[in-house]
Scaffold this motif. Structure first.
Motif, short mmCIF file in Angstrom:
data_model
loop_
_atom_site.label_atom_id
_atom_site.label_comp_id
_atom_site.label_asym_id
_atom_site.label_seq_id
_atom_site.Cartn_x
_atom_site.Cartn_y
_atom_site.Cartn_z
N ILE A 1 1.72 11.41 59.72
CA ILE A 1 2.06 12.70 59.11
C ILE A 1 3.33 12.57 58.28
O ILE A 1 3.40 13.07 57.15
CB ILE A 1 2.20 13.80 60.18
N ALA A 2 4.33 11.89 58.80
CA ALA A 2 5.59 11.74 58.08
C ALA A 2 5.41 10.94 56.79
O ALA A 2 5.93 11.31 55.74
CB ALA A 2 6.63 11.06 58.98
N ILE A 3 4.65 9.86 56.86
CA ILE A 3 4.45 9.02 55.67
C ILE A 3 3.69 9.79 54.58
O ILE A 3 4.11 9.82 53.42
CB ILE A 3 3.71 7.73 56.05
N PHE A 4 2.58 10.42 54.94
CA PHE A 4 1.78 11.11 53.94
C PHE A 4 2.47 12.38 53.43
O PHE A 4 2.29 12.75 52.28
CB PHE A 4 0.38 11.40 54.46
N ALA A 5 3.25 13.05 54.27
CA ALA A 5 4.02 14.20 53.80
C ALA A 5 5.08 13.76 52.80
O ALA A 5 5.32 14.44 51.79
CB ALA A 5 4.67 14.93 54.97
N LEU A 6 5.72 12.61 53.06
CA LEU A 6 6.71 12.09 52.13
C LEU A 6 6.07 11.70 50.81
O LEU A 6 6.60 12.01 49.74
CB LEU A 6 7.42 10.88 52.75
N VAL A 7 4.91 11.06 50.86
CA VAL A 7 4.20 10.69 49.64
C VAL A 7 3.84 11.94 48.84
O VAL A 7 4.04 11.99 47.62
CB VAL A 7 2.95 9.85 49.96
N GLN A 8 3.31 12.95 49.51
CA GLN A 8 2.93 14.17 48.80
C GLN A 8 4.15 14.89 48.23
O GLN A 8 4.09 15.41 47.12
CB GLN A 8 2.16 15.11 49.70
N ALA A 9 5.25 14.90 48.95
CA ALA A 9 6.47 15.53 48.43
C ALA A 9 6.98 14.80 47.20
O ALA A 9 7.38 15.43 46.21
CB ALA A 9 7.53 15.57 49.52
N ILE A 10 6.97 13.48 47.23
CA ILE A 10 7.42 12.69 46.08
C ILE A 10 6.54 12.95 44.86
O ILE A 10 7.04 13.16 43.75
CB ILE A 10 7.48 11.19 46.43
N VAL A 11 5.23 12.97 45.06
CA VAL A 11 4.31 13.22 43.95
C VAL A 11 4.48 14.63 43.41
O VAL A 11 4.50 14.84 42.19
CB VAL A 11 2.85 12.96 44.39
N SER A 12 4.65 15.61 44.29
CA SER A 12 4.84 16.99 43.84
C SER A 12 6.13 17.16 43.05
O SER A 12 6.15 17.83 42.01
CB SER A 12 4.83 17.95 45.03
N VAL A 13 7.21 16.57 43.54
CA VAL A 13 8.49 16.64 42.81
C VAL A 13 8.38 15.92 41.47
O VAL A 13 8.85 16.42 40.44
CB VAL A 13 9.64 16.06 43.67
N HIS A 14 7.73 14.77 41.46
CA HIS A 14 7.56 14.02 40.21
C HIS A 14 6.74 14.82 39.20
O HIS A 14 7.10 14.88 38.01
CB HIS A 14 6.89 12.67 40.49
N ALA A 15 5.67 15.47 39.65
CA ALA A 15 4.85 16.27 38.75
C ALA A 15 5.64 17.47 38.23
O ALA A 15 5.54 17.83 37.05
CB ALA A 15 3.59 16.73 39.46
N SER A 16 6.43 18.10 39.09
CA SER A 16 7.24 19.25 38.66
C SER A 16 8.29 18.85 37.64
O SER A 16 8.49 19.55 36.63
CB SER A 16 7.92 19.89 39.87
N VAL A 17 8.94 17.73 37.88
CA VAL A 17 9.96 17.25 36.92
C VAL A 17 9.31 16.87 35.61
O VAL A 17 9.82 17.19 34.53
CB VAL A 17 10.76 16.07 37.53
N ALA A 18 8.16 16.20 35.64
CA ALA A 18 7.47 15.82 34.42
C ALA A 18 7.04 17.05 33.63
O ALA A 18 7.16 17.07 32.39
CB ALA A 18 6.27 14.94 34.75
N LEU A 19 6.55 18.07 34.31
CA LEU A 19 6.14 19.31 33.64
C LEU A 19 7.36 20.01 33.05
O LEU A 19 7.30 20.50 31.92
CB LEU A 19 5.42 20.22 34.61
N HIS A 20 8.46 20.03 33.76
CA HIS A 20 9.67 20.67 33.26
C HIS A 20 10.21 19.93 32.05
O HIS A 20 10.64 20.54 31.08
CB HIS A 20 10.72 20.73 34.37
N MET A 21 10.19 18.60 32.09
CA MET A 21 10.67 17.79 30.96
C MET A 21 9.78 17.97 29.74
O MET A 21 10.25 17.96 28.61
CB MET A 21 10.73 16.33 31.35
N ALA A 22 8.47 18.16 29.95
CA ALA A 22 7.55 18.33 28.83
C ALA A 22 7.75 19.67 28.14
O ALA A 22 7.51 19.80 26.94
CB ALA A 22 6.11 18.20 29.33
N ASN A 23 8.20 20.69 28.89
CA ASN A 23 8.40 22.01 28.31
C ASN A 23 9.79 22.20 27.71
O ASN A 23 10.07 23.25 27.14
CB ASN A 23 8.17 23.08 29.38
N MET A 24 10.66 21.22 27.83
CA MET A 24 12.01 21.34 27.26
C MET A 24 11.94 21.18 25.75
O MET A 24 11.18 20.37 25.25
CB MET A 24 12.95 20.31 27.87
#
Length: 143
Positions: free
Chosen positions: A119-142
């Motif tokens: 649970i800890a490993i997959f939650a960390l992977v999902q959190a990293i991917v979600s943060v990366h996608a959010s940052v990429a989307l924010h950078m694309a809209n700048m």
């Protein structure tokens, strides 16, 4: 003779007659170990706190998956200009893959890693991917 953990967490040898009897530490769980590698004691391992953490992480994971699926339809039809049928097909493929990967996670948890580490490993992977996608989307809209 069997290995048990002492009060300071170090392994000590101790002789006892049966599981959970005569050790003065509660009921030991056969074939289960705690985070230190010592036999798990029912009175001090797991419990409601660990169950609440596992259920909370699972709830967050399901909510994020459903949120992605709902927004994926809008993205595919609006931005990617896919037909509704094609967008629905992509979303059902995403959801099916997401749910089938639970079987892989269950296999890894039961065979190799253990429930909480998986649970800890997959939650960390999902959190990293979600943060990366959010940052990429924010950078694309700048601008």
């Amino acid at each position: 003779m069997s290995l048990l953990c002492g009060q300071d967490g170090k392994k000590v040898q101790q002789e006892r007659a049966a599981w959970g009897a005569g050790d003065g530490r509660g009921n030991l769980v056969q074939d289960a170990v705690d985070y230190r590698g010592c036999r798990a004691d029912k009175s001090s391992t797991g419990g409601w706190v660990a169950a609440a953490l596992a259920l909370g992480i699972e709830l967050c994971e399901r909510l994020s998956t459903m949120g992605i699926a709902v927004n994926l339809v809008t993205y595919l039809t609006g931005t990617m200009h896919l037909q509704s049928a094609a967008a629905a097909n992509v979303v059902t493929d995403f959801m099916g893959t997401s749910f089938l990967l639970c079987l892989l996670g269950g296999f890894l948890a039961d065979s190799f890693l253990g429930r909480y580490l998986t649970i800890a490993i997959f939650a960390l992977v999902q959190a990293i991917v979600s943060v990366h996608a959010s940052v990429a989307l924010h950078m694309a809209n700048m601008p």
